[in-house]
Scaffold this active site. Structure first.
Site, mmCIF file in Angstrom:
data_model
loop_
_atom_site.group_PDB
_atom_site.id
_atom_site.type_symbol
_atom_site.label_atom_id
_atom_site.label_comp_id
_atom_site.label_asym_id
_atom_site.label_seq_id
_atom_site.Cartn_x
_atom_site.Cartn_y
_atom_site.Cartn_z
ATOM 1 N N HIS A 236 0.866 -1.182 0.000
ATOM 2 C CA HIS A 236 0.000 0.000 0.000
ATOM 3 C C HIS A 236 0.901 1.230 0.000
ATOM 4 C CE1 HIS A 236 -2.938 2.924 1.385
ATOM 5 N NE2 HIS A 236 -3.898 2.026 1.288
ATOM 6 N N ARG A 256 -6.707 10.360 0.313
ATOM 7 C CA ARG A 256 -6.588 10.835 -1.074
ATOM 8 C C ARG A 256 -7.966 10.962 -1.714
ATOM 9 N NH1 ARG A 256 -3.303 6.332 -3.074
ATOM 10 N NH2 ARG A 256 -3.411 5.489 -0.968
#
Ligand code: FAD
Length: 604
Positions: A236, A256
């Site tokens: 990740h 995000r």
């Protein structure tokens, strides 16, 4: 003859995360007796840590969404080596599974008109993740537990399975120990569902908790099942990098999704520098368009920060290697900037990302509404797992099923964020349903006492060596360091081959570990027992990583940096050969029906 307690269930579910709980609920609804086992306390599974949400094409926020778009997104994300039938079932069934969860009491965040709210996430074309702030996993586990508790399921907490028992053709039980007293337990069962989660603890930097040592993968492998796609490990892009004690802890992609941007030490949004060709048409041209996308403007395309995880991770590594990283070896993730765009910005961030706010405040003394975070890649998820039948989730060993992260297929080379929680619900349900069906038709099998005795004897050996043996944690740390360095985000043949040599040495060391004390709550003993699984999954990752001489999804080869069409036609299978050594073979991917192929082409 070892001392042990015996329990009997029609269906035994090993693992009480989302997949295990959903499987247990369904099996119980099928009218059979069900036992559910977990290594720690009920409710503490990995699933509880899930933050961002559950992917399902409910189309509540964007009515252009539907199962076909979700299917095409999942296949693109997995770079077309997914089990297409699983991707199809997952896309079609996940909306119903989410609504079902809601009907069982899950309280999701809401749209203005009272429907389940959905957020943007990497690789998903439309806002698709049903969520509860950034604590979705907690709500999911709470709901499944509350519902499951009324189904008459027997729960065995703090119990670790060490071996599956077979009668030569099918599974008939499992043998393990309970942590509290250190006593052995034998479970007789007609069908077993593995739902043991991932393998993250094979690596030094990981978002995974101590339980994720690849036990289910190894139990299945030792019982003769196939493991598939083990080279595909997901790193990740955003784990914490500072302070060192918290390195690897996840920073949700939701940051995000809410407008957070990645910057290097020069203050540049480097993600705009490298947009893969197959995502170009779906990616924003500039920062302004990217921002509008995160705020729900349907005419805008996603910012490059929301490209797939494999790609974003490699872009971050590139910046760090080029000397443009943050002071502690990551890059900057900034959500605080949105205060210039959103009224009451600080409050908005705290409301949307409450766990992230507290995580950074408490662990790094940093206020994310004021300052950027430092982030870098962390081992997060394994796409590889037990090879299963797409519809029933049965492995190649009769009576043995697998679901959730420990099963392979749906994600191909790379998982899209949010697709795990929906995978747990869709395939947990299927595994439970078909395990119950299998158990209803199967007689109880005979337990092989030699297998039981052998497992108990090997498990107790570390006590016999005592302080004369090496400490198990030393071997565990050496393994994690080695996997991080030699079979990590960027791989090359010479390094992975030397990893295989090192694994042999580590296996020899693992056979000599010793522990002191007694069997009650002895973490050293548990660490010693975890080593076999960690070594087995590490070997599978390394062997498959050598065999795949190309770069695809979570598997990046420095010596073969491009995707190779010839490698798109098969999956790699690791299985135990007749001589006990691990073999890797190629399994051709079945031809996709025209209807599904057309969907992919239309969505390109
Ligand atoms: C921090 C974090 C955030 C995440 N956020 C998201 C997200 O927002 N959306 C998403 O889709 N995915 C997310 N993921 C991934 C997702 O949470 C996991 O892939 C998923 O929860 C795995 O569920 P599972 O049911 O397969 O296994 P788990 O939830 O991992 O449960 C495994 C169970 O198996 C038990 N077990 C293991 N070994 C044994 C053994 N030998 N004997 C007995 N029991 C055993 C464990 O005790 C546990 O009960 C996130 C992961 C992390 C780490």
């Amino acid at each position: 003859m070892p001392d042990y307690q015996t329990h009997e269930h029609d269906v035994l579910v090993v693992g009480a995360g989302g997949a295990g709980l959903r499987a247990a609920i369904e099996a119980s609804a099928g009218g059979v007796s069900v036992g559910l086992i977990c290594k720690s306390l009920l409710g503490k599974a990995h699933t509880v840590m899930a933050e961002g949400g559950i992917a399902a094409a409910l189309a509540n926020v964007d009515d252009r969404d539907n199962w076909k778009v979700h299917f095409a997104d999942t296949m693109r994300g997995g770079q077309y080596v997914n089990n297409w039938r699983m991707a199809e079932l997952h896309a079609k069934e996940s909306p119903d599974r989410v609504r079902e969860l809601e009907s069982w009491g899950a309280v999701f965040d809401r749209t203005g008109d009272g429907r389940i709210l959905q957020r943007n996430f990497g690789g998903h074309r439309y806002p698709r993740l049903a969520h509860v702030g950034d604590r979705t996993g907690l709500e999911m586990i709470r709901t499944l537990q509350d519902h499951g508790i009324h189904q008459g399921i027997d729960v065995h907490m703090e119990c670790t399975i060490l071996r599956l028992l077979t009668d030569g053709t099918r599974v008939v039980g499992a043998f393990g120990y309970e942590r509290e007293r250190g006593r052995f337990k034998l479970f007789r069962a007609k069908a077993i569902v593995l739902a043991t989660g991932g393998i993250g603890r094979a690596y030094k930097i990981t978002s995974n908790s101590w339980e994720y040592t690849g036990d289910g993968h190894t139990l299945a492998y030792d019982a003769g099942a196939d493991l598939m796609d083990m080279e595909f490990v997901q790193f990740h892009p955003t784990g914490m990098v500072w302070p060192p004690s918290v390195r690897g802890i996840l920073v949700t992609e939701g940051v995000r999704g809410e407008g957070g941007v990645l910057k290097n030490s020069e203050g540049r949004r480097f993600m705009f520098d490298d947009i893969p060709e197959n995502y170009r048409a779906q990616t924003a041209d500039d920062a302004e368009e990217g921002w509008r996308y995160t705020q729900g403007d349907k005419s805008a395309r996603r910012p490059p920060e929301l490209l797939t995880r494999d790609h974003v991770s490699r872009c971050i590594m590139r910046e760090v290697k080029a000397g443009r990283g943050s002071p502690h070896g990551g890059v900057f993730l900034d959500i605080s900037w949105i205060k210039s765009r959103v009224p009451n910005g600080a409050e908005h961030i705290r409301k949307k990302l409450p766990s992230m706010y507290h995580q950074f405040k408490q662990l790094a003394d940093l206020d994310i509404t004021e300052e950027p975070m430092e982030v870098g890649p962390t081992t997060h998820y394994v796409m590889g797992g037990v090879r299963v039948d797409s519809d029933t989730q049965m492995s190649t060993v009769p009576g043995l099923f697998a679901a959730g992260e420990c099963a392979a297929g749906i994600n191909g080379a790379n998982r899209l964020g949010g697709n795990s929680l929906s995978d747990l619900l869709v395939f947990g349900k299927r595994a439970g349903e078909f395990a119950a069906k299998y158990a209803r038709d199967a007689p109880a099998g005979a337990i092989n006492q030699d297998e039981v005795e052998d497992t108990a004897r090997v498990a107790l050996e570390p006590f016999e060596r005592g302080s004369a043996g090496e400490g198990p944690y030393q071997v565990q740390y050496a393994l994690q360091e080695m996997m991080q360095d030699l079979v990590g985000i960027v791989r090359k043949e010479s390094e992975v081959r030397s990893a295989l040599d090192r694994l042999q040495e580590l296996r020899a060391r693992a056979a000599r570990v010793g522990v002191g004390g007694h069997r009650e709550y002895n973490p050293g003993w548990h660490a010693a027992l975890d080593l076999h699984s960690l070594l087995t999954v590490s070997e599978a990752v390394a062997r498959c990583a050598i065999e795949r001489k190309e770069s695809r999804g979570g598997h990046f080869r420095d010596d073969y940096p491009d995707k190779d069409k010839d490698y798109s036609t098969f999956n790699l299978i690791a299985r135990k050969g007749a001589n006990g050594a691990m073999q890797v073979i190629r399994a051709p991917i079945p031809t996709m029906p025209d209807e599904l192929r057309r969907i992919i082409d239309e969505m390109k």
